[in-house]
Design an enzyme around this catalytic site. Structure first.
Site, PDB file in Angstrom:
ATOM      1  N   HIS A  15       0.840  -1.188   0.000  1.00  0.00           N
ATOM      2  CA  HIS A  15       0.000   0.000   0.000  1.00  0.00           C
ATOM      3  C   HIS A  15       0.877   1.240   0.000  1.00  0.00           C
ATOM      4  O   HIS A  15       1.982   1.214   0.524  1.00  0.00           O
ATOM      5  CB  HIS A  15      -0.922   0.014   1.224  1.00  0.00           C
ATOM      6  CG  HIS A  15      -1.908  -1.110   1.205  1.00  0.00           C
ATOM      7  ND1 HIS A  15      -3.024  -1.089   0.407  1.00  0.00           N
ATOM      8  CD2 HIS A  15      -1.930  -2.297   1.840  1.00  0.00           C
ATOM      9  CE1 HIS A  15      -3.694  -2.218   0.566  1.00  0.00           C
ATOM     10  NE2 HIS A  15      -3.044  -2.972   1.436  1.00  0.00           N
ATOM     11  N   ALA A  16       0.393   2.300  -0.586  1.00  0.00           N
ATOM     12  CA  ALA A  16       1.026   3.620  -0.622  1.00  0.00           C
ATOM     13  C   ALA A  16       2.516   3.569  -0.942  1.00  0.00           C
ATOM     14  O   ALA A  16       2.899   3.272  -2.057  1.00  0.00           O
ATOM     15  CB  ALA A  16       0.738   4.373   0.655  1.00  0.00           C
TER      16      ALA A  16
END
Length: 85
Positions: A15-16
């Site tokens: 994620h991210a």
């Protein structure tokens, strides 16, 4: 075309920030690269595609590469997942 399964060890998954590092690495190869989870497959060079997979810690994914540097691509991405993310 070759493939390799890896397990996500990072506490936040892909994620991210970890996904951004992963995509930058994938884009450094000329081969076409995909990430497969269960019955979904997305382009490993697409941030939205990878984020849409909701890959969390402990998830097993399959990396698939097809092209002139497919072996190097899978080795590099697997190493990134296993050590740095």
């Amino acid at each position: 075309m070759i493939s390799r399964s890896v397990t996500i060890k990072n506490s936040v998954g892909l994620h991210a920030r970890p996904a951004t590092f992963f995509i930058q690495k994938a884009n450094s190869y000329r081969s076409s690269i995909w990430v497969e989870k269960e019955d979904r497959r997305v382009n490993a060079k697409s941030l939205l595609g990878v984020l849409s997979m909701a890959i969390v810690k402990g998830t097993e994914i399959t990396l698939i590469a097809d092209g002139p540097d497919e072996v190097e691509a899978l080795e590099g991405l697997a190493k990134l997942i296993e050590t740095e993310l």
